[in-house]
Motif scaffolding. Structure first.
Motif, PDB file in Angstrom:
ATOM      1  N   ILE A   1      35.430  71.726  83.850  1.00 26.31           N
ATOM      2  CA  ILE A   1      35.561  70.400  84.216  1.00 26.31           C
ATOM      3  C   ILE A   1      34.615  70.060  85.179  1.00 26.31           C
ATOM      4  O   ILE A   1      34.466  70.717  86.274  1.00 26.31           O
ATOM      5  CB  ILE A   1      36.892  69.973  84.653  1.00 26.31           C
ATOM      6  CG1 ILE A   1      37.105  68.557  84.923  1.00 26.31           C
ATOM      7  CG2 ILE A   1      37.601  70.953  85.766  1.00 26.31           C
ATOM      8  CD1 ILE A   1      38.593  67.907  85.157  1.00 26.31           C
TER       9      ILE A   1
ATOM     10  N   VAL B   1      44.090  64.552  85.756  1.00 27.40           N
ATOM     11  CA  VAL B   1      43.269  63.559  85.598  1.00 27.40           C
ATOM     12  C   VAL B   1      43.057  63.172  84.070  1.00 27.40           C
ATOM     13  O   VAL B   1      43.359  63.965  83.163  1.00 27.40           O
ATOM     14  CB  VAL B   1      41.877  63.748  86.192  1.00 27.40           C
ATOM     15  CG1 VAL B   1      42.053  64.098  87.646  1.00 27.40           C
ATOM     16  CG2 VAL B   1      41.117  64.980  85.633  1.00 27.40           C
ATOM     17  N   THR B   2      42.415  61.788  83.721  1.00 29.87           N
ATOM     18  CA  THR B   2      42.296  61.431  82.529  1.00 29.87           C
ATOM     19  C   THR B   2      40.621  61.550  82.320  1.00 29.87           C
ATOM     20  O   THR B   2      39.949  61.014  83.005  1.00 29.87           O
ATOM     21  CB  THR B   2      42.450  59.841  82.244  1.00 29.87           C
ATOM     22  OG1 THR B   2      44.010  60.038  82.488  1.00 29.87           O
ATOM     23  CG2 THR B   2      42.167  59.632  80.758  1.00 29.87           C
ATOM     24  N   ALA B   3      40.093  62.634  81.427  1.00 30.85           N
ATOM     25  CA  ALA B   3      38.823  62.769  81.307  1.00 30.85           C
ATOM     26  C   ALA B   3      38.037  61.693  80.331  1.00 30.85           C
ATOM     27  O   ALA B   3      38.821  60.775  79.963  1.00 30.85           O
ATOM     28  CB  ALA B   3      38.553  64.105  80.411  1.00 30.85           C
TER      29      ALA B   3
ATOM     30  N   LYS C   1      44.000  64.281  78.782  1.00 32.62           N
ATOM     31  CA  LYS C   1      44.563  64.401  80.196  1.00 32.62           C
ATOM     32  C   LYS C   1      44.354  65.939  80.513  1.00 32.62           C
ATOM     33  O   LYS C   1      44.447  66.840  79.534  1.00 32.62           O
ATOM     34  CB  LYS C   1      46.244  64.454  80.016  1.00 32.62           C
ATOM     35  CG  LYS C   1      46.624  62.918  79.754  1.00 32.62           C
ATOM     36  CD  LYS C   1      46.455  62.015  80.886  1.00 32.62           C
ATOM     37  CE  LYS C   1      47.031  60.706  80.761  1.00 32.62           C
ATOM     38  NZ  LYS C   1      46.680  59.633  81.686  1.00 32.62           N
TER      39      LYS C   1
ATOM     40  N   GLN D   1      34.844  66.145  81.302  1.00 24.94           N
ATOM     41  CA  GLN D   1      34.008  65.294  82.506  1.00 24.94           C
ATOM     42  C   GLN D   1      35.014  64.070  83.064  1.00 24.94           C
ATOM     43  O   GLN D   1      35.751  63.639  82.282  1.00 24.94           O
ATOM     44  CB  GLN D   1      32.907  64.479  81.698  1.00 24.94           C
ATOM     45  CG  GLN D   1      31.917  65.211  81.000  1.00 24.94           C
ATOM     46  CD  GLN D   1      31.072  66.102  81.867  1.00 24.94           C
ATOM     47  OE1 GLN D   1      30.839  65.689  83.088  1.00 24.94           O
ATOM     48  NE2 GLN D   1      30.395  67.361  81.355  1.00 24.94           N
ATOM     49  N   TYR D   2      35.089  64.193  84.174  1.00 31.59           N
ATOM     50  CA  TYR D   2      35.924  63.263  84.961  1.00 31.59           C
ATOM     51  C   TYR D   2      34.883  62.694  85.992  1.00 31.59           C
ATOM     52  O   TYR D   2      34.049  63.305  87.007  1.00 31.59           O
ATOM     53  CB  TYR D   2      37.209  63.852  85.475  1.00 31.59           C
ATOM     54  CG  TYR D   2      37.864  63.167  86.524  1.00 31.59           C
ATOM     55  CD1 TYR D   2      38.408  62.078  86.032  1.00 31.59           C
ATOM     56  CD2 TYR D   2      38.018  63.618  87.754  1.00 31.59           C
ATOM     57  CE1 TYR D   2      39.366  61.314  86.982  1.00 31.59           C
ATOM     58  CE2 TYR D   2      38.723  62.592  88.744  1.00 31.59           C
ATOM     59  CZ  TYR D   2      39.508  61.815  88.062  1.00 31.59           C
ATOM     60  OH  TYR D   2      40.086  60.747  89.121  1.00 31.59           O
ATOM     61  N   ARG D   3      35.091  61.399  86.411  1.00 26.16           N
ATOM     62  CA  ARG D   3      34.461  60.649  87.462  1.00 26.16           C
ATOM     63  C   ARG D   3      35.388  60.426  88.602  1.00 26.16           C
ATOM     64  O   ARG D   3      36.367  59.648  88.407  1.00 26.16           O
ATOM     65  CB  ARG D   3      33.867  59.418  86.919  1.00 26.16           C
ATOM     66  CG  ARG D   3      32.982  58.588  87.970  1.00 26.16           C
ATOM     67  CD  ARG D   3      32.201  57.418  87.172  1.00 26.16           C
ATOM     68  NE  ARG D   3      33.131  56.511  86.859  1.00 26.16           N
ATOM     69  CZ  ARG D   3      33.507  55.378  87.575  1.00 26.16           C
ATOM     70  NH1 ARG D   3      32.786  55.251  88.826  1.00 26.16           N
ATOM     71  NH2 ARG D   3      34.234  54.470  87.071  1.00 26.16           N
ATOM     72  N   ASP D   4      35.143  60.924  89.600  1.00 21.56           N
ATOM     73  CA  ASP D   4      35.961  61.003  90.850  1.00 21.56           C
ATOM     74  C   ASP D   4      35.343  59.839  92.014  1.00 21.56           C
ATOM     75  O   ASP D   4      34.715  60.150  92.963  1.00 21.56           O
ATOM     76  CB  ASP D   4      36.010  62.302  91.606  1.00 21.56           C
ATOM     77  CG  ASP D   4      36.895  62.351  92.776  1.00 21.56           C
ATOM     78  OD1 ASP D   4      38.060  61.586  92.652  1.00 21.56           O
ATOM     79  OD2 ASP D   4      36.923  63.007  93.764  1.00 21.56           O
TER      80      ASP D   4
ATOM     81  N   VAL E   1      33.310  67.323  87.871  1.00 19.34           N
ATOM     82  CA  VAL E   1      33.745  66.013  88.584  1.00 19.34           C
ATOM     83  C   VAL E   1      32.822  65.599  89.191  1.00 19.34           C
ATOM     84  O   VAL E   1      32.006  65.895  90.217  1.00 19.34           O
ATOM     85  CB  VAL E   1      35.148  66.587  89.531  1.00 19.34           C
ATOM     86  CG1 VAL E   1      35.461  65.425  90.298  1.00 19.34           C
ATOM     87  CG2 VAL E   1      35.912  67.488  88.883  1.00 19.34           C
TER      88      VAL E   1
END
Length: 349
Positions: free
Chosen positions: A260, A208-210, A215, A284-287, A262
C-alpha cells in the motif's frame, strides 16, 4: 541519504480514539474577554503546531475558569500527550474525573488517566505506572461496563504485567462492546487469540478506502506480509525509488504480500494522473491530512514499513537505498511456512 522533510506532530494513537468529556458548566467565565482570548489564542497556536505555546494559552484559560471548564481541560490533556508531558496529563485527567457528573463521563476521564499512565510507563513499562493504569482502567469499567477502550487498554496493561489469561479476558470483553465492522475489531480479536502479540511492536490498526474504492484494513490481511510506502509525487527521492517499488510489486506477484502506497499529495488530480501514467497497480491511498502518517510517526519521505503476517512491525526504513526487497523475502518465506486462511476483503497486488 536524501529525504524530503515535512514537520508532523507525532502522537501515539491507541486502538480506539480516546473519548473526551463534553459536559460543560454554564459560568460567568465564558463571557470573560480574557478567557475567550486565551481560548482563541490556544486554537490558533495549535493549528500552527506551536504546541507548547498553545498549552500555555489553554492553561491561562483554565486558570480563569478556576479549573472548572471541561473542554479546556480536554484540550490541555490532548496537548500534554502530544508534547510528552504524560505526568501532567495524568493530573489533568484526574481533574476531569472530579468534574464528572455521571458514571459514564467519569469513566471516560478514568480511561484518559489510564492511557496517560501507560504512556508515562514508557517503553520499559514501569510496573508502578502500569499497576496504576490497571487500577484506573478497572475503575473506568466499573463506572461503564460497556467501555471498549477501557477493556482494550487494560488488556494491554495486563499483558505487559505478564498476566496473559486476564489480558485475554479483557480483550474478549472488548470484542463484546464493539461492532464487528469497526476497523479495530480485528486487532482486538488478534490480541484475544494471542495476548503475547501485545509485547511486540505492532503497526497501528487502521482502515482506509483505497483509490479503487476497496477497503484496506491492516488486520484483515490474513497472514500476508504488508509493505507500506509513504511517498509523494513532488518528492524527488520518492520518484527515484518508484522503479524499485514497481519491481517489488512485479517480482512478488502471487506471493503472500500486499503493498500500500500512502501519498502526501494534496492535489488529488495530479496524484491520480501520476499513478495512471506510471502504472502503479498496487493499493493506493492519499493521506492528504497526514492523519495516517501521524499514527506511524512519519516525518520524512520516502519512508517504508514492513509488517509480518501477525501484524508486527519488523522494519522501518527511511530514504532511498533501503534494502526493502531483502527483508520482504525473509518475511514472505516465513508467511508461507505458516498455514493461514487467505482474506476475502481484498484481492492484493
Amino acid at each position: 541519504m536524501r529525504r524530503c522533510m515535512f514537520p508532523v506532530t507525532i502522537l501515539f494513537v491507541s486502538f480506539l480514539s480516546l473519548p473526551v468529556l463534553g459536559e460543560q458548566l454554564s459560568a460567568d467565565y465564558k463571557s470573560n474577554p480574557k478567557f475567550q482570548s486565551a481560548i482563541a489564542e490556544g486554537k490558533q497556536l495549535a493549528q500552527h503546531r506551536q504546541l507548547s505555546f498553545a498549552l500555555d494559552a489553554y492553561k491561562k484559560a483554565n486558570k480563569i475558569a478556576d479549573g472548572k471548564d471541561a473542554d479546556t481541560l480536554n484540550e490541555i490533556f490532548s496537548l500534554q500527550l502530544k508534547t510528552g508531558s504524560y505526568k501532567d496529563a495524568v493530573a489533568t485527567a484526574s481533574s476531569l474525573e472530579a468534574l464528572a457528573t455521571t458514571p459514564e463521563t467519569k469513566s471516560r476521564a478514568e480511561v484518559n488517566r489510564g492511557y496517560a499512565l501507560i504512556l508515562q510507563a514508557g517503553d520499559k513499562h514501569k510496573p508502578d505506572q502500569m499497576h496504576a493504569a490497571d487500577s484506573a482502567l478497572k475503575a473506568a469499567i466499573a463506572d461503564n461496563p460497556k467501555s471498549a477502550p477501557a477493556f482494550y487498554l487494560d488488556g494491554k496493561v495486563l499483558a505487559y504485567l505478564g498476566n496473559m489469561d486476564a489480558a485475554r479476558d479483557q480483550f474478549k470483553s472488548c470484542l463484546a462492546c464493539i461492532n464487528p465492522n469497526d476497523p479495530s475489531y480485528l486487532r482486538a480479536q488478534h490480541f484475544a487469540e494471542d495476548p503475547a502479540l501485545v509485547l511486540h511492536k505492532m503497526a497501528p490498526a487502521f482502515e482506509v478506502t483505497a483509490l479503487d474504492g476497496s477497503k484496506f484494513n491492516l488486520d484483515a490481511m490474513g497472514g500476508r506480509v504488508v509493505l507500506i510506502d509513504f511517498w509523494a509525487t513532488w518528492c524527488g527521492p520518492c520518484n527515484e525509488e518508484l522503479p524499485h517499488v514497481k519491481k517489488i510489486a512485479k517480482e512478488f506477484t502471487g506471493q503472500p504480500l500486499v503493498i500500500i502506497s500512502v501519498s502526501w499529495d494534496s492535489d488529488e488530480t495530479k496524484w491520480k494522473n501520476f499513478i495512471n501514467k506510471n502504472e502503479m497497480t498496487w493499493v493506493q491511498y492519499r493521506d492528504a491530512d497526514h492523519s495516517l502518517s501521524k499514527e506511524f510517526g512519519v516525518e520524512a519521505i520516502p519512508h517504508y514499513f514492513t509488517i509480518d503476517s501477525d501484524g508486527v512491525l519488523t522494519a522501518e526504513m527511511l530514504g532511498s537505498g533501503s534494502d526493502v526487497e531483502g527483508k520482504l523475502k525473509k518475511l514472505i518465506a516465513r508467511a508461507k511456512s505458516i498455514p493461514q486462511p487467505q482474506p476475502a476483503s481484498h484481492s492484493g497486488n
